[in-house]
Design an enzyme around this catalytic site. Structure first.
Site, PDB file in Angstrom:
ATOM      1  N   LEU A   1     -19.162   2.575   3.255  1.00  0.00           N
ATOM      2  CA  LEU A   1     -19.355   1.229   3.799  1.00  0.00           C
ATOM      3  C   LEU A   1     -18.063   0.440   3.862  1.00  0.00           C
ATOM      4  O   LEU A   1     -17.901  -0.434   4.720  1.00  0.00           O
ATOM      5  CB  LEU A   1     -20.389   0.467   2.966  1.00  0.00           C
ATOM      6  CG  LEU A   1     -21.831   1.016   2.992  1.00  0.00           C
ATOM      7  CD1 LEU A   1     -22.756   0.065   2.276  1.00  0.00           C
ATOM      8  CD2 LEU A   1     -22.307   1.254   4.415  1.00  0.00           C
TER       9      LEU A   1
ATOM     10  N   ARG B   1       3.855 -10.523  65.371  1.00  0.00           N
ATOM     11  CA  ARG B   1       4.123 -10.192  66.774  1.00  0.00           C
ATOM     12  C   ARG B   1       5.639 -10.141  66.982  1.00  0.00           C
ATOM     13  O   ARG B   1       6.374 -10.964  66.453  1.00  0.00           O
ATOM     14  CB  ARG B   1       3.506 -11.265  67.675  1.00  0.00           C
ATOM     15  CG  ARG B   1       3.723 -11.057  69.156  1.00  0.00           C
ATOM     16  CD  ARG B   1       3.340 -12.299  69.946  1.00  0.00           C
ATOM     17  NE  ARG B   1       1.909 -12.562  69.908  1.00  0.00           N
ATOM     18  CZ  ARG B   1       1.344 -13.606  70.533  1.00  0.00           C
ATOM     19  NH1 ARG B   1       2.106 -14.463  71.207  1.00  0.00           N
ATOM     20  NH2 ARG B   1       0.051 -13.793  70.466  1.00  0.00           N
TER      21      ARG B   1
ATOM     22  N   GLU C   1     -16.595   9.138  -2.704  1.00  0.00           N
ATOM     23  CA  GLU C   1     -16.931   8.847  -1.312  1.00  0.00           C
ATOM     24  C   GLU C   1     -17.910   9.864  -0.732  1.00  0.00           C
ATOM     25  O   GLU C   1     -17.628  10.557   0.237  1.00  0.00           O
ATOM     26  CB  GLU C   1     -15.663   8.783  -0.447  1.00  0.00           C
ATOM     27  CG  GLU C   1     -15.876   8.048   0.864  1.00  0.00           C
ATOM     28  CD  GLU C   1     -14.574   7.641   1.543  1.00  0.00           C
ATOM     29  OE1 GLU C   1     -14.641   7.172   2.668  1.00  0.00           O
ATOM     30  OE2 GLU C   1     -13.496   7.784   0.919  1.00  0.00           O
TER      31      GLU C   1
ATOM     32  N   GLY D   1       0.793  -1.214   0.000  1.00  0.00           N
ATOM     33  CA  GLY D   1       0.000   0.000   0.000  1.00  0.00           C
ATOM     34  C   GLY D   1       0.825   1.263   0.000  1.00  0.00           C
ATOM     35  O   GLY D   1       0.428   2.279  -0.598  1.00  0.00           O
TER      36      GLY D   1
ATOM     37  N   GLY E   1       2.349  -6.482  60.810  1.00  0.00           N
ATOM     38  CA  GLY E   1       3.499  -7.366  60.857  1.00  0.00           C
ATOM     39  C   GLY E   1       3.348  -8.380  61.974  1.00  0.00           C
ATOM     40  O   GLY E   1       2.431  -8.309  62.802  1.00  0.00           O
TER      41      GLY E   1
ATOM     42  N   CYS F   1     -15.412  -8.453  31.139  1.00  0.00           N
ATOM     43  CA  CYS F   1     -15.377  -9.839  31.594  1.00  0.00           C
ATOM     44  C   CYS F   1     -16.740 -10.516  31.453  1.00  0.00           C
ATOM     45  O   CYS F   1     -16.824 -11.740  31.451  1.00  0.00           O
ATOM     46  CB  CYS F   1     -14.870  -9.926  33.031  1.00  0.00           C
ATOM     47  SG  CYS F   1     -15.902  -9.102  34.256  1.00  0.00           S
TER      48      CYS F   1
ATOM     49  N   HIS G   1      -8.957   2.846  12.769  1.00  0.00           N
ATOM     50  CA  HIS G   1      -7.959   3.870  12.465  1.00  0.00           C
ATOM     51  C   HIS G   1      -7.472   4.565  13.730  1.00  0.00           C
ATOM     52  O   HIS G   1      -6.293   4.932  13.830  1.00  0.00           O
ATOM     53  CB  HIS G   1      -8.541   4.894  11.494  1.00  0.00           C
ATOM     54  CG  HIS G   1      -8.406   4.490  10.065  1.00  0.00           C
ATOM     55  ND1 HIS G   1      -9.149   5.040   9.049  1.00  0.00           N
ATOM     56  CD2 HIS G   1      -7.598   3.567   9.462  1.00  0.00           C
ATOM     57  CE1 HIS G   1      -8.810   4.489   7.895  1.00  0.00           C
ATOM     58  NE2 HIS G   1      -7.874   3.588   8.120  1.00  0.00           N
TER      59      HIS G   1
ATOM     60  N   HIS H   1      19.906   0.220  27.081  1.00  0.00           N
ATOM     61  CA  HIS H   1      21.349   0.333  26.939  1.00  0.00           C
ATOM     62  C   HIS H   1      21.821  -0.534  25.767  1.00  0.00           C
ATOM     63  O   HIS H   1      21.639  -1.754  25.786  1.00  0.00           O
ATOM     64  CB  HIS H   1      22.061  -0.135  28.221  1.00  0.00           C
ATOM     65  CG  HIS H   1      21.780   0.717  29.418  1.00  0.00           C
ATOM     66  ND1 HIS H   1      20.542   0.771  30.009  1.00  0.00           N
ATOM     67  CD2 HIS H   1      22.593   1.565  30.133  1.00  0.00           C
ATOM     68  CE1 HIS H   1      20.593   1.603  31.049  1.00  0.00           C
ATOM     69  NE2 HIS H   1      21.806   2.092  31.137  1.00  0.00           N
TER      70      HIS H   1
ATOM     71  N   LYS I   1      15.533   7.029  29.355  1.00  0.00           N
ATOM     72  CA  LYS I   1      16.991   6.891  29.418  1.00  0.00           C
ATOM     73  C   LYS I   1      17.447   5.989  28.273  1.00  0.00           C
ATOM     74  O   LYS I   1      17.114   4.801  28.236  1.00  0.00           O
ATOM     75  CB  LYS I   1      17.434   6.284  30.756  1.00  0.00           C
ATOM     76  CG  LYS I   1      18.960   6.172  30.879  1.00  0.00           C
ATOM     77  CD  LYS I   1      19.360   5.466  32.163  1.00  0.00           C
ATOM     78  CE  LYS I   1      20.886   5.372  32.285  1.00  0.00           C
ATOM     79  NZ  LYS I   1      21.311   4.552  33.433  1.00  0.00           N
TER      80      LYS I   1
END
Length: 1611
Positions: free
Chosen positions: A288, A924, A282, A129, A922, A864, A297, A1212, A1240
């Site tokens: 269509l 005991r 068009e 194309g 946390g 869902c 698009h 990197h 970075k």
């Protein structure tokens, strides 16, 4: 539709002909005046046709380099050379969308002019194309128009861009914005080119083929559905790739697959040619062919080039079909067929497709973004959006695109749905048709597939689950499928039990039923390569897999049973779950099979369904406890009898199945889904209206059909049910009755719906009250549903958690839950319900949302519901008349990482206020109370111990003995809820160690951490906990401590969003620094430098850290270097971060670097990478590095979970293969911008040019897409990039053992280099005042300049007044800044352009900061005061958290006293005493300052001493104070420091130890602050204001103290 629809261009119907020029068999169509010719291997035919039909002085072939490599140019040259007099010129382009530009067009035109081409030239556009559009536009404009022909080489170009005459080039503002309509003379569609395509490109084109069939021709669509394998085989199969060069050139040599492929291409072209002929420009009808393109698009605009055009259109077609379902009632069956057809050609049908989810850019796809892109669409009429709407397969609603409102589009696209209260909206009685039963549909599919012959299934559920089942059965070649009655009937051609192994994995998504049934079916499979008598001796493998949640769902009992009967099944990852490898051995042995059925009845049904094909009769015995969901087993047995197999029940849980074959009925009616029917019936119950569900009554096979009689009727509903219909009328709103207790074992899937009703069932039910086991008359305990923990999610926990968001309390039990009803008026508005990717959670909570008062309830993950009722939201907002709207319009359209599938525990959010309370959890003895008290002091908060609160109300031991542990946990949850509500700000709350044992408490903590404040898990070494508890008098657990610890550890992680290590005395200090990230102001995006620590332990760096970190803003902790193999343990890293926090207040950049990125962590260690990196977020690190090379779903999850942490998205190039000007580098930059706060990119420099290229890249992206960017090159040749990099430049220091990367420089070296390059001009700084001869300020600042390599100079300028000399200095072009001391702190303001609010209220300026406009060069002078900041800093450093609401004393009412008073006010002192030798001056100053400072003048220090101040600041000369009368003007009482600890500051510069500081030394709990310390602290603030850099404090202090003391010794 008019007669236009469904037709094709008349020439479509013409028969093929053999070309007299070439002998090729040609199909020819006409599009306007263009001849479209189709065939195979047409290059010679093309050449001869052009020479004959379009004679020219020159033919120009334009193609790309990829096709050239495949021999395209050679083929055309050979063809043209065979014709005398033909002149062929060739122009090659680089492939890709980047070539479709003005620049390329101009280059082609220049080349054509250079070759003296004239208007008779014929241009050949050979390629995809891009080539067609570009070359067509060149032909349209060159010499006002040339003849050209299209020779498309991709399927997409063949059926789309080559036909119709559209030509264009791209513009930076968008694709195809500059172009023209210019019809080609010929289009040559040579299907042989498709042999050169990869499969993905073939599928890309098939999207457009499917599109034209979907809008225009139902017959073509059916062909695409039923003949997909043959169509693909024409060019994708191995046989096709090995064909002779002329295969298909003539009809005689053309295979059936080739003919079929050419036929569907011709059909698609015929449709487009017909439409274009009617509407070339068009104006309507041609709209269509944009079906799927409006949304597609918009998707493509974001995801290009990673996702292809056809792939985006495929997803767009499905979404636009859903819009048609919502707006015009397109049947779900049509959408199901469209989805299945697209999948047959390996096209994505959802944005949740793995190929799309792998892209970080997908997070940019929001509803708002898509709608914004859709605004610019040629189909639109002004602001009205136009979308092509299907009415059925093969037809559209209008012969043009239809107007659709934004609200309708939002409802389909949005990732969440807002459901509003609807009880006030009157409704007439309604009849709601529900989808076919999922349970019956899946069983019917297996039974029909295993049968011989043909079976027609009607009213089959069209959903994700049934699609998965059909796909799996088709992949195993157990059946062929076709559609009749416009998709209303599925025709199943069963293979009579013949099953063949598949080469590809069978992907079962999260479809539990399919997973269990297909596992059993796979045991019947033979190898596809086996034949005849050898079939039993050769074995293939069926690989069964699913998504992340599916890999957690149990399948162990079924596998055990099948293995015991001869099946060879291996677990691929973890035991008892998918993935599985099933060896294709052909059959089960038969005989006795024992199966544990206490987890899922689907195991039983799976064995039952396949048992007739065992080698012998099967006796199935169910063992291991109570059988779950017996009605579903009964359903399977009843359906087997409908397919000719009678199962004999020989004992209560023993079944005998004969060895036989299924005989399918000609037609099988699937009854409607009883579980789905519970939702509209529940809406009737909760809103007091009437709903009828037909096709569901007492005669149903499904247990959930009893929901109305067994649940709704006792709750007060009127229920009418016959064999085939159910009608429910609800009581008045708010009058539903609680049931006390109900066993729902026979209808487990309906329990969530029931729980929603019980949540508001405030009226007790007398009939059930006597038998209730609940503690509340308005609660209902649901039992018999333990199996629901292992469905799509742990449904029991999910219901408890999400009900809490609505203010409804629920409690988990071993076999169910108890729901405590809440009046509708007390339901909490604005809740956001997380659905755990579970369809039943979403639909059930939408029922309850109908009565929640307020602005609405948000249902997340709304898609869902497609698992069982894809059109649920259309029904809810349509016939059921519930107000709904799309929600979360600025969130990603798909949740890339649902919480139920996260790789790790939660992280902090961005929603916390700065004063949000902090909750500590946390084990005991982990130190919650100790750390909490210290933390509360440091942060000036109130400490609350929840255990103490409980014990103040009850005797805990007696409470447990009298009421039991369940009641204790329930009361603990109630107290927790009260604390979290009443103490949501300004507190530190320590909770009991076992609070997380309760699901209700975990739900409260989850809501708190998500919306209110951080929940911190205090971690302590288990050995220390064990040692402490061994010698403590705390009550024993009653089980081994290690077992308690192991059970609770994941619950602590699940309930918290942060974790902190209790390493000892400084743990609270480290935690306070850690909490700056979620509770403080986010750290800046652009600090100047970070220092990379390269030590195996942070302790190793302590001796040099203060020196090495001079001038840096951030410390990088290289986590991968903490262990030799790059994989330190989580515990070790957690401790290292905590130790670093204790030692330094600098922000942390947390980095886990992989081997390929220059680090030590193995590249394949993804699990370790994500676990370690997520820990950085939970530890509150200010910056966290994420590598762009890691799997996208994982790094996307990290980016979403970042809270207020700044993400550095890094790449990197350690190999040196990436060029800065390459498109790939720009794509990496774009991806980093999407994922991170800072991009970075690190390259590899071999030459100076590499650094110049980097700077060109930096400049270009700064102009086109500005974003914070670290861009540097490694190696010495890349040091220029480090010198000019503007932010977060990685630096080293001579004191470090090795640099973290090759080419790293120190801060000092970078500044030197910047100065030499003219990037850092020399500035002059001054001290204004008198007398200033002995000032240490020049030494302070010049030392800092020297240490950091800055070229600046600081000098004294002594003057008695602010005269012309001062003005000349501050207006000079090289002025850098100034310090101002007495007597000019007020008079200097006349020269300033602005003064800070702090300096204004103090009435004194001690710092001048020039602000330069880099564009105009104008310099504005700004005044600041840093004295008060120095006082605040040093008090905060030493006060131990005492200053909040304390009493402060300021001695002296002179010029510097105002700064001291202001500092005390900013510290939060509730009372500030002011003493001066002359009382009237103290009174006058107290009256001048704002009253809110609460300054009280006192006439006696003895009186001040009685007030017990915690902070004292003396502003008088040291010689003016003494301990005895007569020694000085001010006598300091010996009891002045009588409070329990504090800070005493003497602003006097000399002597070093004054009488006040002597007094402080005599009190160990007091800290004395010398005047020289204040001088240094305020100078450090000045330095940062002037340079933007942190000063090298320790080195400056060392130098200055030495000089200061030397000067004192010489006096």
């Amino acid at each position: 539709m008019s007669q236009v629809s469904g037709g094709k261009v008349p020439s479509y119907h013409a028969p093929p002909f053999d070309s007299p020029l070439s002998g090729a068999t040609i199909h020819e169509l006409r599009c306007l005046d263009t001849k479209v010719q189709l065939g195979f291997h047409l290059v010679p035919h093309i050449a001869k046709t052009l020479i004959t039909e379009l004679p020219s002085s020159a033919y120009v072939l334009v193609t790309d380099t990829n096709l050239a490599k495949l021999g395209a140019i050679d083929k055309f040259r050979k063809a043209f050379e065979a014709i005398p007099g033909a002149r062929l010129l060739v122009y090659e382009l680089a492939p890709g969308e980047e070539s479709k530009s003005r620049e390329t067009k101009a280059a082609i035109e220049d080349w054509m002019l250079e070759h003296r081409l004239t208007r008779d030239t014929v241009v050949l556009a050979c390629g995809g194309g891009v080539i067609g559009d570009l070359v067509g536009f060149v032909a349209a404009t060159f010499m006002r128009g040339l003849k050209y022909v299209q020779i498309p080489t991709t399927l997409l170009a063949m059926v789309d861009s080559s036909v119709g005459g559209k030509t264009a080039i791209d513009h930076p503002h968008g694709k195809n914005l500059i172009g023209a309509f210019h019809q080609p003379r010929y289009v040559f569609i040579d299907a042989a080119w498709l042999l050169t395509l990869p499969e993905r490109e073939f599928s890309n084109g098939m999207a457009e083929v499917i599109k034209t069939a979907a809008i225009w021709d139902a017959a073509d669509f059916e062909k695409l559905e039923s003949e997909s394998a043959s169509i693909r085989a024409a060019v994708m199969g191995d046989e096709a790739r090995q064909q002779s060069a002329a295969q298909g050139h003539t009809l005689a040599t053309r295979t059936s697959s080739q003919s079929l492929l050419l036929d569907v291409i011709r059909g698609s072209v015929g449709v487009k040619a017909h439409i274009v002929t009617i509407d070339e420009k068009e104006t309507g009808l041609r709209n269509l062919v944009n079906f799927g393109h409006s949304v597609g698009h918009a998707i493509e605009a974001v995801l290009t080039p990673d996702i292809l055009h056809g792939e985006c259109v495929a997803v767009g077609m499905v979404l636009e079909a859903e819009i048609a379902r919502l707006v015009h009632g397109l049947p779900q069956v049509a959408i199901g067929r469209l989805v299945r057809c697209l999948r047959l050609y390996n096209l994505p049908v959802t944005l949740a497709d793995a190929r799309i989810m792998a892209l970080s850019k997908v997070r940019e796809l929001t509803t708002a973004r898509v709608l914004d892109i859709m605004r610019v669409d040629k189909k639109n009429a002004g602001a009205q959006k136009k979308i092509v709407l299907l009415s059925r397969i093969g037809a559209t609603v209008e012969e043009r695109a239809s107007t659709v409102s934004d609200a309708m589009i939002e409802r389909v696209l949005a990732p969440a749905m807002l459901v509003r209260e609807s009880v006030s909206a009157p409704r007439p009685p309604l009849t709601i048709h529900t989808p076919g039963s999922k349970s019956v549909s899946n069983r019917a599919l297996v039974l029909a597939a295993l049968s011989g012959g043909t079976c027609r299934l009607r009213h089959l559920l069209h959903s994700d689950d049934t699609q998965v089942m059909m796909q799996a059965l088709a992949q195993l070649r157990a059946a062929d499928f076709a559609w009749e009655d416009n998709g209303a009937t599925l025709v199943v051609h069963g293979q009579g039990g013949r099953v063949l192994a598949s080469d590809e994995p069978v992907y079962l998504q999260n479809a539990g039923t399919a997973a269990r049934f297909v596992t059993a079916v796979a045991c019947l499979a033979s190898s596809a390569s086996c034949s005849g008598s050898d079939e039993s001796s050769c074995h293939g493998v069926v690989h069964l897999t699913g998504n992340a949640r599916m890999k957690q769902r149990p399948i162990g009992p079924l596998v055990d049973a099948l293995r015991s009967n001869g099946a060879r099944i291996d677990y691929v990852e973890q035991s008892n779950c998918l993935p599985l490898n099933v060896t294709a051995s052909g059959a089960l042995q038969g005989g006795r099979i024992e199966l544990a059925a206490d987890v899922s009845s689907q195991y039983v049904s799976a064995v039952l369904l396949c048992a007739p094909y065992a080698q012998n009769d099967v006796e199935l015995a169910l063992v291991g406890g109570k059988v779950i969901s017996q009605p579903y087993i009964d359903m399977t047995i009843a359906m087997m009898q409908s397919f000719g197999v009678r199962v004999e029940r020989v004992a209560e849980h023993v079944y005998r199945i004969p060895r036989t074959t299924y005989v399918a009925p000609s037609t099988y009616e699937v009854e409607c889904d009883a579980s789905s029917a519970t939702y509209p019936l529940a809406i009737a119950a909760i809103t007091g209206t009437t709903v009828t569900v037909p096709s569901l009554g007492r005669a149903s096979l499904q247990g959930d059909a009893a929901f109305a009689r067994k649940v709704l009727a006792p709750m007060g509903c009127q229920v009418e049910q016959n064999d085939v219909s159910t009608t429910v009328t609800g009581p008045p709103v708010g009058m539903l009755k609680a049931l006390g207790a109900i066993d729902m074992e026979s209808m487990t899937d309906a329990f969530i719906t029931a729980a929603m009703l019980f949540a508001v069932a405030t009226a007790p039910c007398d009939e059930y009250a006597s038998s209730s086991t609940s503690a509340s008359p308005s609660s209902t305990r649901i039992t018999g549903i333990a199996n629901q923990r292992v469905k799509e999610c742990d449904r029991l926990r999910a219901v408890v958690t999400e009900l809490a968001k609505l203010g409804v309390r629920a409690v988990e039990h071993d076999d169910g839950i108890e729901v405590f009803s809440t009046p509708i008026s007390q339901l909490l508005p604005h809740a956001s319900i997380y659905c755990y990717d579970d369809h039943r959670i979403a639909m059930a909570f939408s029922v309850l949302a109908c009565v929640v008062p307020g602005a609405g309830t948000e249902i997340q993950e709304k898609r869902c519901v497609e698992k069982t009722w894809p059109s649920w939201w259309d029904v809810l907002g349509g016939p059921l008349n519930v107000p709904i709207a799309g929600a979360r319009l600025n969130d990603a359209l798909v949740s890339l990482v649902a919480r139920s599938r996260q790789r790790g525990p939660p992280t902090p959010t961005t929603l916390y206020g700065r004063d949000a309370s902090i909750v500590l959890i946390g084990m005991r003895a982990s130190g919650k109370s100790h750390v909490g008290r210290s933390l509360a002091k440091l942060l000036h908060r109130t400490f609350v111990d929840a255990d103490v609160v409980f014990s103040d109300m009850y005797d805990i031991g007696a409470f447990v003995q009298d009421h039991g542990w369940d009641a204790f946990r329930a009361e603990e949850s109630r107290i927790l809820e009260s604390l979290l509500t009443q103490c949501s700000v300004g507190h530190v709350i320590a909770l009991g160690g076992g609070v997380i044992e309760s699901a209700a408490s975990r739900a409260l903590l989850a809501r708190f951490r998500e919306h209110v404040g951080p929940v911190v898990h205090i971690v302590r070494d288990f050995a220390l906990i064990e040692s402490f508890l061994a010698t403590s008098d705390r009550p024993a657990y009653g089980e081994p401590l290690a077992d308690v610890y192991a059970r609770r550890l994941p619950l602590y992680a699940e309930s918290s969003c942060m974790e902190a290590v209790n390493t000892g005395n400084d743990a609270a200090l480290a935690l306070s620094r850690q909490l700056r990230t979620p509770l403080g102001t986010p750290v800046p995006i652009s600090p100047a430098f970070f220092l990379s620590l390269t030590f195996p332990r942070v302790q190793d760096a302590w001796s040099i850290l203060d020196h090495a970190s001079a001038g840096v803003d951030v410390l990088e902790l290289r986590v991968d270097l903490l262990h030799a193999d790059g994989q330190p343990s989580i515990d070790d890293v957690r401790e290292q971060v905590a130790l670093l926090r204790q030692y330094t207040s600098l922000p942390i950049l947390y980095t886990v670097r992989s081997v390929s990125q220059g680090g030590r962590l193995p590249d394949e260690a993804n699990e370790a990478y994500f676990a370690l990196t997520r820990l950085g977020l939970r530890m509150g690190c200010e910056y966290v590095d994420i590598e762009l090379t890691r799997p996208s779903d994982g790094i996307e999850e990290l980016a979403q979970a970042k809270g207020q942490t700044r993400i550095v998205a890094s790449f990197h190039d350690t190999s040196g293969t990436m060029h800065w000007m390459a498109p790939a580098m720009r794509r990496l930059y774009t991806r980093a911008c999407v994922l991170g706060d800072i991009a970075k990119l690190v390259g590899f420099a071999r030459t100076w040019q590499d650094s110049l290229d980097l700077e060109s890249f930096r400049t270009r992206v700064a102009q086109e897409a500005p974003f914070p960017l670290i861009a540097i090159n490694m190696q010495a040749a890349g040091q220029l990039s480090r010198i000019v990099n503007p932010l977060l430049t990685p630096v080293t220091h001579p004191a470090l053992p090795v640099p973290a990367a090759p080419g790293q420089m120190s801060v000092r070296d970078i500044h030197h280099a910047r100065h030499l390059l003219g990037l850092l001009p020399k500035r002059h700084f001054f001290l204004f005042g008198s007398p200033i001869t002995h000032s240490q300020s020049p030494l302070i600042h010049n030392t800092a300049f020297e240490l950091l390599g800055l070229p600046h100079v600081y000098a004294r300028h002594e003057t008695d007044s602010v005269d012309a000399s001062v003005e000349a200095l501050v207006r000079a072009g090289d002025f850098g800044g100034a310090s101002v001391t007495i007597p000019h702190k007020l008079s200097i303001m006349q020269l300033l352009d602005s003064v800070s609010p702090h300096a204004q209220v103090i009435g004194a300026v001690n710092t001048i900061v020039p602000h330069r406009d880099e564009t105009t060069g104008h310099m504005a002078l700004h005044g600041e005061n840093t004295d008060w900041r120095a006082i605040v800093d040093l008090v905060a450093k030493h006060d131990g958290g005492r200053t909040r609401a304390c009493t402060a004393l300021v001695i002296g009412a002179g010029g510097s006293a105002r700064a001291a008073l202001y500092a005390m006010h900013k510290l939060g002192a509730s009372r500030i005493l002011l003493y001066n030798r002359t009382f009237e001056k103290a009174v006058n100053l107290a009256e001048q300052v704002p009253v809110e400072w609460r300054v009280e003048p006192v006439d006696s220090l003895a009186l001040a001493a009685k007030a017990k101040p915690n902070v004292i600041v003396s502003n008088v000369p040291a010689q003016g104070t003494s301990f005895t009368p007569g020694g000085a003007d001010i006598v300091l009482p010996l009891d002045l420091l009588s409070s329990d600890g504090g800070v005493a500051i003497d602003m006097a510069y000399r002597p070093e130890i004054t009488p006040l500081l002597t007094l402080a030394q005599q009190h160990q709990s007091w800290h004395g602050v010398r005047g020289i310390e204040i001088l240094l602290a305020q100078a450090f603030h000045q330095f940062r204001l002037w340079t933007g850099l942190p000063p090298p404090c320790l080195d400056i202090e060392t130098t200055v103290y030495a000089a200061y003391r030397a000067a004192a010794a010489s006096m």
